[in-house]
Write an enzyme that holds these catalytic residues in place. Structure first.
Site, PDB file in Angstrom:
ATOM      1  N   ASN A  95     -56.374  -2.018 -14.235  1.00 25.20           N
ATOM      2  CA  ASN A  95     -57.341  -2.958 -14.796  1.00 25.20           C
ATOM      3  C   ASN A  95     -58.302  -3.397 -13.709  1.00 25.20           C
ATOM      4  O   ASN A  95     -57.987  -3.384 -12.516  1.00 25.20           O
ATOM      5  CB  ASN A  95     -56.663  -4.171 -15.453  1.00 25.20           C
ATOM      6  N   THR A  96     -59.510  -3.721 -14.117  1.00 26.53           N
ATOM      7  CA  THR A  96     -60.480  -4.366 -13.241  1.00 26.53           C
ATOM      8  C   THR A  96     -61.187  -5.438 -14.061  1.00 26.53           C
ATOM      9  O   THR A  96     -61.362  -5.294 -15.274  1.00 26.53           O
ATOM     10  CB  THR A  96     -61.524  -3.385 -12.656  1.00 26.53           C
ATOM     11  N   ARG A  97     -61.612  -6.498 -13.389  1.00 31.72           N
ATOM     12  CA  ARG A  97     -62.147  -7.633 -14.139  1.00 31.72           C
ATOM     13  C   ARG A  97     -63.040  -8.496 -13.253  1.00 31.72           C
ATOM     14  O   ARG A  97     -62.953  -8.456 -12.020  1.00 31.72           O
ATOM     15  CB  ARG A  97     -61.005  -8.492 -14.681  1.00 31.72           C
ATOM     16  N   GLY A 107     -56.152 -17.796 -26.005  1.00 31.01           N
ATOM     17  CA  GLY A 107     -56.419 -17.491 -27.404  1.00 31.01           C
ATOM     18  C   GLY A 107     -56.925 -16.101 -27.706  1.00 31.01           C
ATOM     19  O   GLY A 107     -57.426 -15.851 -28.803  1.00 31.01           O
ATOM     20  N   HIS A 153     -36.126 -10.850 -10.151  1.00 28.29           N
ATOM     21  CA  HIS A 153     -34.769 -10.930 -10.696  1.00 28.29           C
ATOM     22  C   HIS A 153     -34.049  -9.585 -10.681  1.00 28.29           C
ATOM     23  O   HIS A 153     -32.833  -9.530 -10.869  1.00 28.29           O
ATOM     24  CB  HIS A 153     -34.783 -11.522 -12.115  1.00 28.29           C
ATOM     25  N   HIS A 168     -50.704   1.951 -14.920  1.00 26.67           N
ATOM     26  CA  HIS A 168     -51.433   0.749 -15.306  1.00 26.67           C
ATOM     27  C   HIS A 168     -52.706   0.672 -14.474  1.00 26.67           C
ATOM     28  O   HIS A 168     -52.705   1.025 -13.292  1.00 26.67           O
ATOM     29  CB  HIS A 168     -50.573  -0.491 -15.046  1.00 26.67           C
ATOM     30  N   HIS A 191     -51.826   7.640  -4.018  1.00 25.25           N
ATOM     31  CA  HIS A 191     -52.228   6.721  -2.955  1.00 25.25           C
ATOM     32  C   HIS A 191     -53.381   7.279  -2.126  1.00 25.25           C
ATOM     33  O   HIS A 191     -54.296   6.531  -1.743  1.00 25.25           O
ATOM     34  CB  HIS A 191     -51.026   6.401  -2.067  1.00 25.25           C
ATOM     35  N   SER A 251     -58.526  -3.090 -19.299  1.00 25.29           N
ATOM     36  CA  SER A 251     -57.095  -3.062 -19.039  1.00 25.29           C
ATOM     37  C   SER A 251     -56.495  -1.837 -19.705  1.00 25.29           C
ATOM     38  O   SER A 251     -56.761  -1.564 -20.887  1.00 25.29           O
ATOM     39  CB  SER A 251     -56.426  -4.334 -19.569  1.00 25.29           C
ATOM     40  N   HIS A 254     -47.973   4.928 -21.566  1.00 23.51           N
ATOM     41  CA  HIS A 254     -46.570   5.319 -21.620  1.00 23.51           C
ATOM     42  C   HIS A 254     -46.524   6.752 -22.172  1.00 23.51           C
ATOM     43  O   HIS A 254     -47.056   7.029 -23.250  1.00 23.51           O
ATOM     44  CB  HIS A 254     -45.780   4.372 -22.511  1.00 23.51           C
TER      45      HIS A 254
END
Length: 297
Positions: free
Chosen positions: A135-137, A280, A197, A133, A167, A119, A123
């Site tokens: 991430n791969t998982r 956790g 929002h 940003h 892109h 991850s 900034h």
């Protein structure tokens, strides 16, 4: 499935670690090569590396990883590149979430899980350089395995040519796996990285997938690897193009306000943040994505 997947899990975990090492070296190289422009008189930034451990309720080994964070560099104001491999048993809330999303009623009977991934959130010092940003998982339970991740660009000052390059590079890496992947993963990112929002997107998009499993582990892992491989070619040229530009106080103000959007999304909506805290994992590592400074209008 448990015994058959041990090799695959080890292979995926090792790949995420290699990708982490490559990105850390590339980012420190950017710090070293920033010889002209704002903040070039500073010492080049370096990553501080901390070992993280997942807390288990019974005190048994539950895995962990490496948290690598650079602060106050020439180019990067704050960047984290984390990698982890964690395992254990899902708590009741996580079990319910898995059952709701994946339709796995057996989770209550056997709630074991294993998860590994990388991850990254960057900034930047210069408001003209976009935040990013990636991430791969891979996620495993006795009931199935899935891949996920992607990368998305978050500029506070938008440049059409930067967005186009980001892109186009993603598309070039995805097309060998099937020309339908890029438009589908782009649309997925547009939907996922939306802030309801605020009635707006978090940035200018990218690619994203979640709970991805075709039943062909090798093919799905190859796709996941190319999502990771695409990151540096998609992002590094943008940093090199913008890092020496001068900025104004108004530019910096726009950057800090845009970071507020980023913080809102990650704390309210991001599933990775919720999963990490619920299971956790080290809270500092989970919340590494938050910007060092932000403001709200």
């Amino acid at each position: 499935m448990t015994d058959m997947m041990e090799t695959e899990k080890a292979t995926a975990s090792a790949w995420f670690r290699r990708l982490r090492d490559e990105i850390v070296a590339a980012f420190e190289g950017l710090e070293d090569s920033h010889a002209q422009g704002p903040l070039s008189d500073r010492a080049p930034g370096r990553f501080e590396v901390t070992e993280t451990r997942r807390a288990s309720e019974d005190g048994s080994d539950a895995g962990g990883g490496l948290m690598s964070v650079m602060r106050g560099g020439r180019v990067f104001e704050k960047v984290g590149v984390n990698v982890s491999t964690v395992y254990g048993q899902l708590g009741e809330a996580a079990q319910k979430a898995m059952m709701a999303r994946k339709g796995l009623p057996g989770m209550a009977d056997d709630p074991r899980f294993w998860a590994s991934g990388i991850s990254l959130v960057a900034h930047m010092q210069n408001p003209h350089v976009p935040a990013v940003h990636m991430n791969t998982r891979m996620f495993w339970t006795p009931h199935g395995w899935w891949f996920g991740g992607g990368s998305d660009l978050n500029p506070c000052i938008e440049y059409d040519e930067d967005t186009a390059h980001f892109h186009a590079t993603q598309k070039a890496y995805l097309d060998p796996h099937g020309t339908g992947h890029y438009p589908r993963l782009k649309a997925w990112a547009d939907e996922y990285f939306y802030i309801p929002h605020r009635h707006r997107a978090r940035g200018v998009g990218g690619i994203f997938m979640d709970d991805y499993c075709t039943g062909d582990w090798q093919a799905d892992f190859a796709l996941t690897q190319d999502i990771g491989r695409a990151f540096l070619p998609a992002y590094m040229p943008l940093v090199e193009r913008r890092r020496a530009q001068d900025w104004t106080d108004a530019d910096k103000d726009a950057q800090l306000i845009h970071r507020g959007l980023y913080a809102e999304y990650n704390l309210v909506y991001d599933r990775g943040t919720k999963f990490g805290l619920a299971t956790g994992h080290d809270a500092n590592a989970v919340l590494m994505s938050l910007p060092p400074m932000a403001k709200w209008p």
